[in-house]
Design a protein around this motif. Structure first.
Motif, short mmCIF file in Angstrom:
data_model
loop_
_atom_site.label_atom_id
_atom_site.label_comp_id
_atom_site.label_asym_id
_atom_site.label_seq_id
_atom_site.Cartn_x
_atom_site.Cartn_y
_atom_site.Cartn_z
N ASN A 25 41.03 41.46 40.15
CA ASN A 25 42.00 41.01 39.14
C ASN A 25 41.66 41.56 37.76
OD1 ASN A 25 44.36 39.64 38.40
ND2 ASN A 25 43.28 37.76 37.90
N THR A 28 49.97 40.38 32.79
CA THR A 28 51.32 40.23 33.33
C THR A 28 52.02 39.03 32.71
OG1 THR A 28 50.57 41.19 35.42
CG2 THR A 28 52.67 40.02 35.44
N THR A 29 51.31 37.92 32.62
CA THR A 29 51.86 36.69 32.02
C THR A 29 52.23 36.92 30.56
OG1 THR A 29 50.55 35.29 33.51
CG2 THR A 29 51.38 34.27 31.50
N THR A 58 42.53 39.48 32.46
CA THR A 58 42.74 39.85 33.86
C THR A 58 44.12 40.50 34.02
OG1 THR A 58 43.75 37.73 34.43
CG2 THR A 58 41.33 37.90 34.61
N THR A 59 44.33 41.07 35.19
CA THR A 59 45.64 41.64 35.51
C THR A 59 46.72 40.57 35.39
OG1 THR A 59 44.51 43.07 37.11
CG2 THR A 59 46.92 42.94 37.26
N SER A 60 46.43 39.39 35.91
CA SER A 60 47.39 38.27 35.87
C SER A 60 47.69 37.85 34.45
CB SER A 60 46.84 37.08 36.66
OG SER A 60 46.54 37.44 37.99
N GLU A 61 46.68 37.80 33.60
CA GLU A 61 46.88 37.38 32.21
C GLU A 61 47.72 38.40 31.45
OE1 GLU A 61 42.74 34.79 31.61
OE2 GLU A 61 42.82 36.94 31.11
N GLU A 107 52.20 44.00 42.31
CA GLU A 107 52.57 42.58 42.23
C GLU A 107 52.97 42.21 40.80
OE1 GLU A 107 53.04 39.95 44.27
OE2 GLU A 107 52.90 41.38 45.93
N SER A 108 52.32 42.83 39.81
CA SER A 108 52.70 42.59 38.42
C SER A 108 54.15 42.99 38.19
CB SER A 108 51.79 43.39 37.48
OG SER A 108 50.47 42.89 37.50
N ASP A 149 56.50 40.48 39.83
CA ASP A 149 56.58 39.23 39.06
C ASP A 149 57.49 39.39 37.84
OD1 ASP A 149 54.88 38.03 40.85
OD2 ASP A 149 53.09 38.19 39.57
N THR A 198 43.01 44.35 28.99
CA THR A 198 42.10 44.45 30.14
C THR A 198 40.84 45.21 29.74
OG1 THR A 198 43.43 46.36 30.84
CG2 THR A 198 43.87 44.24 31.92
N GLU A 239 47.65 44.87 43.49
CA GLU A 239 47.58 44.02 42.30
C GLU A 239 48.57 44.47 41.22
OE1 GLU A 239 43.18 43.29 41.38
OE2 GLU A 239 43.14 44.63 43.11
#
Length: 376
Positions: free
Chosen positions: A313, A368-369, A363-366, A58-59, A62, A355, A55
């Protein structure tokens, strides 16, 4: 607070292993073994590892894709949870042998505790590739308050011997002998690395952490070697002292600002780096790397697998992202490194996207975004 909130070019600056050490270090020059680069693109071996490794890496992928970083990933999905990792690792060694100076970006590989478990993949990699110096950077971040402010120190640990030598056996049922190997050559090498790091990063003091009052030969050798090397650096103006490891632990939690650069044997470094991470906000924000003569491996400083939140996540990718910016600087891509580090610190400083480990719900995705948006 940081010396300059987002003078992030220097926030996580790292001694460049591409540059040969100064003549005083006594090492042969390594100018002919630069990081692998073809057609303007650097090849980096990516090892996501176990737990949250996939995870958080992947950040990084990206973010690098967004900024069009000239990095080509060569991914190896090695797991420390299985003895079959040896098969994959042997392929990896062959890649390393064929490419000259090689750079890795890695998550954390799990090491089993059971007696029947295989040897630590992390330890094996560092020993076989002689990635001898671990560097963990613990620094207070703007916008994220902790019990202590103005914390700013580097932990440098010897990676290849000491208690992690892996030499133990049961000499008689119920009697185990575990060898701690200490050599003057490696104590001298890591001591010089610490002083060279201090010189190149404008640090003022180097502290040797040891237990020479009890382990008079093993840690005594490490301490005396450090003192001898320190004398050679007196003209640089860098101060030096030493401290017993148990007192170091107490001093860290009571008055951490007294430390600048710390150098120590393997086991003490593992313990002290976790204390350091707790002082500045946890393992999710502490970057690190491991440096050798022919290889450099960049990874989160505290090496926490965090299998309890794997696949949810919820992991904090900041430490992985910041470790990746250290890698970019090592490759000479300072501009990209500074931009990504600045964006990461901006997100943390704003306090809107955090986080769970930092008191938020992102989340991890948020996260990163949010970093990517700060890069636009």
């Amino acid at each position: 607070m940081l010396r300059n909130a987002i003078s992030s070019a220097r926030i996580f600056q790292l001694i460049s292993v591409r540059d040969p050490p100064p003549p005083s270090a006594g090492f042969p020059k390594v100018t002919q073994r630069l990081p692998t680069k073809y057609g303007g693109v650097y090849t980096v071996t990516l090892i996501p590892g176990d737990g949250i490794g996939h995870e958080i890496t992947e950040s990084v992928k990206d973010i690098f894709e967004h900024v069009n970083a000239p990095i080509e990933w060569e991914q190896y999905n090695v797991s420390g949870m299985s003895s079959r990792a040896r098969t994959s690792s042997s392929r990896l060694w062959r890649v390393c042998d064929a490419t000259g100076y090689h750079t890795f970006l890695s998550g954390i590989l799990f090491t089993p505790i059971s007696q029947s478990g295989h040897i630590s993949w992390n330890v094996a990699m560092r020993q076989q590739l002689d990635i001898y110096a671990s560097v963990v950077l613990c620094k207070s971040l703007p916008g994220f308050s902790t019990r202590h402010s103005n914390v700013d120190f580097a932990i440098i640990r010897e990676n290849t011997e000491g208690e992690y030598s892996g030499l133990e056996h049961q000499s008689y049922p119920g009697v185990v002998e575990s060898l701690k190997v200490s050599t003057r050559a490696k104590a001298e090498r890591i001591s010089r690395f610490a002083f060279d790091f201090a010189l190149k990063n404008n640090r003022k003091k180097v502290t040797c952490v040891h237990k020479a009052n009890i382990m008079k030969l093993g840690d005594g050798l490490f301490l005396n070697t450090f003192r001898r090397v320190a004398e050679e650096y007196k003209t640089t103006g860098i101060e030096f002292n030493d401290m017993i490891v148990d007192n170091t632990s107490m001093q860290l939690v009571s008055r951490p600002t007294q430390f600048d650069v710390m150098v120590m044997p393997n086991l003490y470094g593992a313990i002290v780096s976790n204390i350091g991470a707790a002082l500045v906000g946890g393992p999710g924000i502490v970057p690190g790397c491991n440096v050798g003569r022919d290889y450099a491996l960049f990874e989160p400083g505290c090496r926490h697998v965090a299998s309890d939140i794997m696949g949810t996540n919820r992991a904090n990718p900041a430490a992985m992202i910041l470790s990746a910016t250290m890698m970019l600087r090592h490759l000479g891509l300072d501009h990209l490194a500074n931009n990504i580090a600045s964006a990461t610190f901006n997100v943390i400083n704003a306090g809107q996207v955090r986080t769970a480990d930092m008191g938020g719900a992102a989340t991890t995705s948020e996260f990163t975004t949010a970093v990517i948006k700060n890069l636009e």
